[in-house]
Design a protein around this motif. Structure first.
Motif, mmCIF file in Angstrom:
data_model
loop_
_atom_site.group_PDB
_atom_site.id
_atom_site.type_symbol
_atom_site.label_atom_id
_atom_site.label_comp_id
_atom_site.label_asym_id
_atom_site.label_seq_id
_atom_site.Cartn_x
_atom_site.Cartn_y
_atom_site.Cartn_z
ATOM 1 N N UNK A 129 1.432 42.694 -24.187
ATOM 2 C CA UNK A 129 1.682 43.707 -25.206
ATOM 3 C C UNK A 129 1.920 45.051 -24.537
ATOM 4 N N UNK A 130 3.194 45.486 -24.599
ATOM 5 C CA UNK A 130 3.554 46.824 -24.105
ATOM 6 C C UNK A 130 3.038 47.091 -22.693
ATOM 7 N N UNK A 131 3.285 46.129 -21.813
ATOM 8 C CA UNK A 131 2.989 46.336 -20.399
ATOM 9 C C UNK A 131 1.638 45.861 -19.933
ATOM 10 N N UNK A 132 0.837 45.278 -20.830
ATOM 11 C CA UNK A 132 -0.499 44.832 -20.464
ATOM 12 C C UNK A 132 -0.735 43.410 -20.967
ATOM 13 N N UNK A 133 -1.354 42.584 -20.126
ATOM 14 C CA UNK A 133 -1.723 41.239 -20.541
ATOM 15 C C UNK A 133 -3.070 41.273 -21.252
ATOM 16 N N UNK A 134 -3.151 40.546 -22.351
ATOM 17 C CA UNK A 134 -4.370 40.457 -23.147
ATOM 18 C C UNK A 134 -4.804 39.004 -23.215
ATOM 19 N N UNK A 159 -3.405 43.369 -15.359
ATOM 20 C CA UNK A 159 -2.038 43.793 -15.052
ATOM 21 C C UNK A 159 -1.109 42.633 -14.733
ATOM 22 N N UNK A 160 -1.694 41.433 -14.525
ATOM 23 C CA UNK A 160 -0.932 40.268 -14.096
ATOM 24 C C UNK A 160 -1.571 39.034 -14.734
ATOM 25 N N UNK A 161 -0.796 37.989 -15.032
ATOM 26 C CA UNK A 161 -1.387 36.814 -15.680
ATOM 27 C C UNK A 161 -2.510 36.142 -14.900
ATOM 28 N N UNK A 162 -2.498 36.257 -13.586
ATOM 29 C CA UNK A 162 -3.559 35.660 -12.774
ATOM 30 C C UNK A 162 -4.759 36.579 -12.626
ATOM 31 N N UNK A 163 -4.706 37.763 -13.258
ATOM 32 C CA UNK A 163 -5.806 38.698 -13.204
ATOM 33 C C UNK A 163 -5.595 39.767 -12.153
ATOM 34 N N UNK A 164 -6.649 40.515 -11.828
ATOM 35 C CA UNK A 164 -8.031 40.340 -12.299
ATOM 36 C C UNK A 164 -8.200 40.748 -13.761
ATOM 37 N N UNK A 208 -13.682 28.022 -42.237
ATOM 38 C CA UNK A 208 -12.226 27.973 -42.170
ATOM 39 C C UNK A 208 -11.609 29.099 -41.367
ATOM 40 N N UNK A 209 -10.347 29.392 -41.675
ATOM 41 C CA UNK A 209 -9.545 30.335 -40.900
ATOM 42 C C UNK A 209 -9.447 31.684 -41.597
ATOM 43 N N UNK A 210 -9.389 32.736 -40.752
ATOM 44 C CA UNK A 210 -9.291 34.111 -41.230
ATOM 45 C C UNK A 210 -8.170 34.833 -40.493
ATOM 46 N N UNK A 211 -7.747 35.971 -41.073
ATOM 47 C CA UNK A 211 -6.813 36.860 -40.410
ATOM 48 C C UNK A 211 -7.267 38.286 -40.648
ATOM 49 N N UNK A 212 -7.078 39.143 -39.644
ATOM 50 C CA UNK A 212 -7.417 40.551 -39.767
ATOM 51 C C UNK A 212 -6.362 41.355 -39.011
ATOM 52 N N UNK A 213 -6.048 42.542 -39.508
ATOM 53 C CA UNK A 213 -5.107 43.416 -38.813
ATOM 54 C C UNK A 213 -5.755 43.989 -37.566
ATOM 55 N N UNK A 214 -4.887 44.321 -36.601
ATOM 56 C CA UNK A 214 -5.367 44.808 -35.316
ATOM 57 C C UNK A 214 -4.823 46.203 -35.042
ATOM 58 N N UNK A 215 -5.470 46.900 -34.133
ATOM 59 C CA UNK A 215 -5.011 48.210 -33.684
ATOM 60 C C UNK A 215 -3.716 48.058 -32.894
ATOM 61 N N UNK A 216 -2.932 49.148 -32.734
ATOM 62 C CA UNK A 216 -1.666 49.050 -32.008
ATOM 63 C C UNK A 216 -1.782 48.503 -30.593
ATOM 64 N N UNK A 217 -2.920 48.727 -29.931
ATOM 65 C CA UNK A 217 -3.071 48.215 -28.565
ATOM 66 C C UNK A 217 -3.649 46.809 -28.510
ATOM 67 N N UNK A 494 8.177 49.586 -21.207
ATOM 68 C CA UNK A 494 7.521 48.352 -20.763
ATOM 69 C C UNK A 494 8.504 47.195 -20.855
ATOM 70 N N UNK A 495 8.242 46.141 -20.106
ATOM 71 C CA UNK A 495 9.114 44.972 -20.157
ATOM 72 C C UNK A 495 9.040 44.297 -21.532
ATOM 73 N N UNK A 496 10.202 43.953 -22.065
ATOM 74 C CA UNK A 496 10.320 43.120 -23.258
ATOM 75 C C UNK A 496 11.466 42.139 -23.028
ATOM 76 N N UNK A 497 11.495 41.076 -23.824
ATOM 77 C CA UNK A 497 12.531 40.058 -23.686
ATOM 78 C C UNK A 497 13.565 40.237 -24.787
ATOM 79 N N UNK A 498 14.825 40.393 -24.376
ATOM 80 C CA UNK A 498 15.946 40.342 -25.319
ATOM 81 C C UNK A 498 16.623 38.990 -25.151
ATOM 82 N N UNK A 499 16.754 38.255 -26.250
ATOM 83 C CA UNK A 499 17.399 36.944 -26.224
ATOM 84 C C UNK A 499 18.549 36.949 -27.214
#
Length: 778
Positions: A129-134, A159-164, A208-217, A494-499
């Protein structure tokens, strides 16, 4: 926004087409025969993590900005002897089908502060998300209490999929008290909508399942959660496609060794908050819970097919990464009962607006076409000489730059207008071109397809100044353009994918964080017929831009029809009973004493539920008869008064396939907590241990039609029974398949049982009313 047509101008299209007249002066394109297909793809066999680990449950996958795929899984052993394991695994792959170890998420130095000592970590979800892995994760045992199983959901960044990986100090969703215990606050999944809102989906058995809105980050929840699916479900994942939001979720038991009936279901909505409705119009939240099967055990070696994520290859084809269990080797060697769940991968088809794995064939064993991980024309911009050999600079400059901490090498476009085209045509007119891109504050950057002579082509660009994703075509001196707004919160730096995908005269484009079917924006445009042609691909920018992981490939060919469903043949009266007389017809017998409350009256067989359950050590009365040889179909029409929204555990009635009290199948309409389900279950003895598990089929009604289709495995002689249910006797929902050994002679029949004493005291016995019992032959 509406399609716009305007005369050719330098400002409008110089970066796309104004320089195409010079192409022939720069380099002669390598021609490709029209509609020439790419070379035959490689094949693979499940499980795709073989050689890396024997256990990779609840997989989440993402392609990193370095061009490598990363997978994350619930912690567990790497080998069947349990000599080595991880609390939270990370694997990596260049092609989605060969995986190696990439490390661990957590170690002694970075454990979440609220995780109880010794706890494992479950069910990850990974996003960029916008340059950061979550990484969102489940902590099953926290420091909230000392009682155990007080689960919470956390989030870590890297900062990278393998961490830290660095976990936040507090849970994202803390443990939620319910009654005397805690809710199943597990199985997180993030989703980004086209208005820029982020949503967190989570939940499991319990409420069961729930959904909640999240902050922009993506690091905090906003507002109150909404209940969206019943306690039948866990492991949610949401995809956006063709204007619909699809809620995928798994159902039934995940980890019952050789009797694991785990199945993935889906419902869809026009709103990310639901309601999510299946193909029959039943919601996933109601007591008689809806849900359309996506993948279920199919009778081969794979059972327990569930808890998944989705991945898209460079041809645009979608795949499902999910865990499954080898029914012939379900447990650790040193710990019978610990269920091994390696990761499988199979094609996810979209047919008539609904997803289904391999057109309904389900899990594969071997010989499947591998995902296309490297495009027919592909550049990761790590080798300047290779880039120069692939592209010709039409306008401006394309230079190799880097290394970048996230992506390694990348391409840098410079000049007021920049356009670089591939020296070769893509071999098919139906094409997908994609790249990771980032732009300046006021520039544009994107990809090009179908460029060639006479002047013309198609491009998709992110326009930072106008805050839009735009598709443009040029042919015959005119530009055609259509755009969609990119919402606030999008970081253009930040990197994004255009397809960009072109199929016939329809061109579509989207921009995502990481190709996970949750676009920030998407747009579709009908192009002039003269642009339905082969051509070159490329990258383009105004005001400078950066690109990486470029690929151009023939667009995948979609599967358009599901595998035909079995059809019943002619009713064999020798094995059937219409219940039209005052007593059971010939051929029936009872296991144990006949139930005196079971009667034939009014053209039905009526049988109150017994206070005994065949599962385990129970000894209810069973009504059985011989099954015919060869292939056949059993069908009954069942009405059972289970009501809705009340706890009537576990009253049920349905079809029985019986070998003995420890080897049987049972396809029933059953009350489980407040839900009502069509459950197809199995009990067996495996390696000296009794095992019971079940899977769910379609939604039940006050009256439900049930079918079991019996076939013989031509290689092993095993008995296979596939379940289907219907609300009207005409439209059938097909579910999982169970097997019985070749060397047994099962009986077939009916059952009405499993009412707990407390349930019976409160509600009385439920009444199973069977309208007929029919066996048909091909």
């Amino acid at each position: 926004m509406p399609v716009r047509r305007r005369p050719l101008t330098l400002v409008g299209i110089a970066a796309l087409c104004g320089g195409l007249a010079a192409v022939s002066l720069v380099a002669t394109p390598t021609a490709a025969a029209p509609n020439q297909k790419a070379e035959a793809a490689a094949t693979y066999s499940n499980p795709v993590v073989q050689g890396y680990t024997i256990d990779f449950p609840d997989p989440a996958v993402i392609r990193g900005k370095d061009g490598v795929w990363y997978g994350y899984a619930t912690g567990g052993p790497h080998d069947e002897q349990g000599t080595r394991g991880s609390s939270y695994k990370i694997g990596k792959s260049t092609d989605l089908v060969h995986w190696t170890e990439a490390g661990d998420v957590f170690n002694a130095s970075n454990l979440p502060a609220y995780a109880a000592p010794g706890t494992g970590f479950w069910a990850p979800d990974v996003r960029y998300l916008n340059g950061q892995y979550l990484l969102y994760f489940t902590v099953p045992n926290t420091t909230t209490t000392t009682q155990g199983f007080d689960p919470a959901i956390g989030v870590a960044t890297a900062p990278h999929p393998a961490g830290p990986w660095t976990p936040k100090a507090e849970p994202l969703i803390p443990a939620r008290p319910v009654g005397g215990g805690f809710d199943t606050t597990i199985d997180p999944a993030l989703f980004t909508d086209t208005d820029g809102t982020h949503y967190m989906y989570w939940g499991g058995y319990g409420t069961g399942l729930y959904v909640v809105k999240m902050s922009p980050d993506g690091l905090a929840t906003v507002g109150e959660p909404k209940h969206i699916a019943s306690s039948r479900f866990e492991g949610p994942n949401v995809l956006h496609r063709d204007g619909w939001y699809y809620l995928f979720a798994s159902s039934a038991n995940c980890c019952a060794g050789p009797t694991t009936g785990y199945t993935v279901f889906v419902g869809r909505s026009k709103n990310p908050l639901g309601p999510f409705v299946d193909r029959l119009g039943k919601t996933m939240l109601e007591s008689r819970t809806g849900g359309t099967p996506v993948i279920a055990p199919n009778g081969n070696k794979w059972i327990g097919t569930g808890h998944h994520s989705a991945a898209t290859d460079v041809s645009g084809e979608m795949y499902m990464a999910y865990h499954a269990i080898d029914r012939n080797d379900p447990w650790l060697d040193v710990s019978p009962g610990f269920t091994m769940r390696p990761m499988n991968l199979d094609r996810l088809d979209w047919i008539d607006g609904w997803p289904i794995v391999r057109a309904g064939l389900g899990a594969s064993e071997s010989g499947e076409k591998a995902p296309i991980a490297v495009g027919q024309i592909d550049d990761r911009f790590d080798d300047a000489a290779a880039t120069k050999g692939r592209f010709v600079e039409v306008l401006g400059d394309l230079a190799n730059a880097g290394p970048d901490a996230q992506s390694g090498g990348f391409g840098k476009l410079s000049g007021q207008y920049a356009l670089a085209l591939t020296k070769k045509n893509v071999s098919d007119s139906d094409v997908r071109v994609e790249a990771d891109v980032r732009s300046g504050a006021n520039g544009t950057v994107g990809v090009v397809a179908r460029a060639g002579e006479p002047l013309g082509g198609v491009r998709a660009v992110i326009d930072a100044k106008r805050k839009q994703l735009r598709v443009e075509t040029f042919v015959g001196g005119h530009v055609q353009s259509k755009s969609a707004p990119i919402p606030d919160g999008f970081d253009y730096g930040a990197w994004h994918v255009v397809a960009l995908q072109a199929r016939g005269r329809t061109v579509t484009a989207d921009v995502t964080d990481a190709r996970l079917a949750d676009p920030w924006a998407e747009v579709s445009l009908k192009v002039p017929s003269r642009l339905d042609r082969t051509g070159r691909a490329g990258v383009t920018a105004t005001g400078g831009g950066e690109v990486d992981n470029f690929s151009a490939n023939p667009l995948y060919e979609p599967v358009r029809k599901v595998v035909p469903a079995p059809k019943p043949g002619k009713v064999d009266k020798a094995f059937s009973d219409e219940f039209n007389g005052g007593a059971l017809g010939a051929g029936w017998s009872w296991v144990r004493d006949a139930d005196p409350e079971a009667v034939v009256t009014g053209g039905e067989f009526k049988w109150p539920t017994q206070i005994a359950d065949l599962v385990g050590d129970g000894t209810p009365s069973l009504l059985v008869r011989d099954q015919p040889t060869g292939n056949f179909t059993i069908e009954t029409k069942l009405s059972i008064d289970l009501g809705v929204d009340t706890v009537r555990n576990y009253q049920q009635g349905g079809i029985l396939v019986y070998v003995n009290d420890n080897e049987f199948l049972r396809f029933d309409i059953v009350a489980v907590e407040k839900t009502r389900i069509a459950e197809f279950g199995k009990e067996t003895i495996f390696q000296g241990r009794r095992s019971w598990g079940g899977g769910v089929v379609g939604p039940p009604g006050e009256t439900t039609w049930l079918r079991l289709v019996h076939t013989l495995d031509p290689k092993t002689g095993e008995h296979r029974y596939r379940a289907a249910s219907s609300l009207d006797g005409k439209t059938w929902v097909w579910g999982l398949t169970w097997t019985l050994p070749a060397n047994v002679t099962p009986k077939i029949g009916l059952t009405s049982q499993a009412s707990l004493q407390g349930t019976t005291d409160q509600f009385g016995k439920a009444l199973s009313q069977f309208d007929y019992f029919r066996v048909s032959r091909p």
